[in-house]
Design a protein around this motif. Structure first.
Motif, PDB file in Angstrom:
ATOM      1  N   LEU A 149       0.812  -1.212   0.000  1.00  0.00           N
ATOM      2  CA  LEU A 149       0.000   0.000   0.000  1.00  0.00           C
ATOM      3  C   LEU A 149       0.849   1.267   0.000  1.00  0.00           C
ATOM      4  O   LEU A 149       0.420   2.313  -0.501  1.00  0.00           O
ATOM      5  N   ALA A 150       2.061   1.167   0.539  1.00  0.00           N
ATOM      6  CA  ALA A 150       2.940   2.343   0.546  1.00  0.00           C
ATOM      7  C   ALA A 150       3.250   2.831  -0.865  1.00  0.00           C
ATOM      8  O   ALA A 150       3.511   4.022  -1.079  1.00  0.00           O
ATOM      9  N   ASP A 151       3.207   1.921  -1.840  1.00  0.00           N
ATOM     10  CA  ASP A 151       3.479   2.303  -3.228  1.00  0.00           C
ATOM     11  C   ASP A 151       2.409   3.246  -3.784  1.00  0.00           C
ATOM     12  O   ASP A 151       2.633   3.891  -4.815  1.00  0.00           O
ATOM     13  N   TYR A 152       1.255   3.302  -3.133  1.00  0.00           N
ATOM     14  CA  TYR A 152       0.143   4.115  -3.629  1.00  0.00           C
ATOM     15  C   TYR A 152      -0.098   5.346  -2.760  1.00  0.00           C
ATOM     16  O   TYR A 152      -1.116   6.011  -2.907  1.00  0.00           O
ATOM     17  N   GLU A 153       0.830   5.658  -1.890  1.00  0.00           N
ATOM     18  CA  GLU A 153       0.614   6.766  -0.963  1.00  0.00           C
ATOM     19  C   GLU A 153       0.418   8.095  -1.688  1.00  0.00           C
ATOM     20  O   GLU A 153      -0.399   8.924  -1.282  1.00  0.00           O
ATOM     21  N   SER A 154       1.162   8.310  -2.775  1.00  0.00           N
ATOM     22  CA  SER A 154       1.014   9.588  -3.490  1.00  0.00           C
ATOM     23  C   SER A 154      -0.377   9.686  -4.111  1.00  0.00           C
ATOM     24  O   SER A 154      -0.976  10.774  -4.130  1.00  0.00           O
ATOM     25  N   LEU A 156      -3.122   8.263  -2.935  1.00  0.00           N
ATOM     26  CA  LEU A 156      -4.059   8.483  -1.835  1.00  0.00           C
ATOM     27  C   LEU A 156      -3.968   9.914  -1.315  1.00  0.00           C
ATOM     28  O   LEU A 156      -4.995  10.537  -1.008  1.00  0.00           O
ATOM     29  N   GLU A 157      -2.761  10.450  -1.238  1.00  0.00           N
ATOM     30  CA  GLU A 157      -2.590  11.817  -0.750  1.00  0.00           C
ATOM     31  C   GLU A 157      -3.222  12.810  -1.715  1.00  0.00           C
ATOM     32  O   GLU A 157      -3.848  13.798  -1.293  1.00  0.00           O
ATOM     33  N   GLN A 274      -6.739  -2.675   2.008  1.00  0.00           N
ATOM     34  CA  GLN A 274      -6.198  -2.482   3.356  1.00  0.00           C
ATOM     35  C   GLN A 274      -7.047  -3.219   4.387  1.00  0.00           C
ATOM     36  O   GLN A 274      -6.517  -3.860   5.302  1.00  0.00           O
TER      37      GLN A 274
END
Length: 317
Positions: A149-154, A156-157, A274
């Protein structure tokens, strides 16, 4: 080869176990018991009039067939399955002809069947008998353990910066006294743009309300997108699967027209992934009409294609 002996299905453990054996070939990941099938039948027969038969050769059950319809409807659905070693014999045609002959007695205006496309012993019979392929609904699955999921943080932000926040249906139920009416209105806005073989009027509120009563209903697994200006703008409906305890099924995922092309749908699906990770689920399943942009969205998130469901129909004047 001897003619197939076709007899009525009896609601005994013996006949239910025959269905379970067939299902192991078709869906090896399913964990089906007699109790599960009885419960599913109990719910199904509340909505449909249904007839189920079994096909035997020398006392061995090698095929099953069924047809069903809603009260007052002139449209009849039918399905059949044959054990793999008999799929290239005369058995499928014998079951196919038997079911159509029985359905013909009802004088329907339309007959529908929805086999997976890899069951070519069925699709060939349908096409030879004048059934028309109306739509394909590719299935897909995702191993949620492989998603970082960290790969999609941008992504999501970016969505959060648009003023969009994500809550569960549980949150909505606790905060909104009119949640049932409001979530239904959200659903009907999304529903009208979902590709179907034939457009239908919006789902009535009373009918949609029944959805909340199902055994697979888990409000904490539903992701709802909220815009402080427009309120509810998107949803990703995810439910548990009684046949696959480690899996989740992602049903409708969509966003109202005014908020599309803003990655909100992707963020909704990531919220559901998630949830799956945090609650010990391993796999998420879904299906989409092949031209629905949601299908490509799922592939972009790592979903792997499975054989599609097909929708065949034959209309009578």
């Amino acid at each position: 080869m001897k003619p197939l002996k076709i007899r009525p299905f009896q609601p005994t453990d013996h006949d239910y176990n025959a269905l379970i054996q067939m299902n192991r070939f078709r869906n090896p990941d399913d964990q089906v018991t007699v109790a599960v099938l009885r419960r599913e039948d109990s719910e199904f027969f509340k909505e449909y009039t249904a007839v189920r038969v079994l096909g035997e050769l020398d006392g061995d059950i090698v095929a099953r067939g069924s047809y069903y319809y809603k009260s007052g409807s002139n449209q009849v659905h039918f399905a059949l399955y044959v054990l793999p070693e008999w799929q290239e014999t005369a058995v499928p045609a014998q079951m196919h002809r038997y079911l159509l002959a029985e359905i013909g007695k009802l004088q329907p205006t339309k007959i529908v069947s929805e086999p997976p496309e890899n069951e070519t012993f069925r699709t060939k019979l349908l096409e030879a008998d004048g059934f028309e392929l109306m739509m394909r609904f590719p299935r897909s699955s995702l191993d949620v353990r492989q998603v970082q999921l960290a790969d999609y943080e941008s992504l999501l932000e970016n969505v959060r910066q648009q003023g969009i926040r994500f809550v569960t249906l549980t949150d909505v139920m606790q905060a909104d006294p009119d949640w049932q009416q409001n979530i239904w209105q959200l659903f009907t806005q999304i529903e009208q743009d979902i590709p179907t073989p034939h457009p239908e009027p919006p789902t009535p509120f009373t009918e949609y309300g029944e959805y909340y009563k199902g055994d697979d209903f888990r409000p904490d697994s539903w992701a709802i997108a909220v815009d402080k200006q427009a309120e509810y703008v998107g949803m990703c409906v995810v439910n548990v699967m009684s046949r696959r305890p480690s899996g989740l099924f992602a049903g409708i995922t969509g966003v109202i027209r005014s908020h599309r092309r803003r990655k909100i749908a992707s963020a909704l699906k990531l919220s559901s992934i998630q949830y799956a990770q945090e609650n010990g689920f391993t796999t998420m399943y879904t299906d989409n009409e092949e031209n629905n942009p949601m299908f490509q969205l799922n592939l972009d998130l790592g979903f792997k294609p499975l054989p599609a469901w097909t929708y065949y129909e034959k209309t009578f004047s």
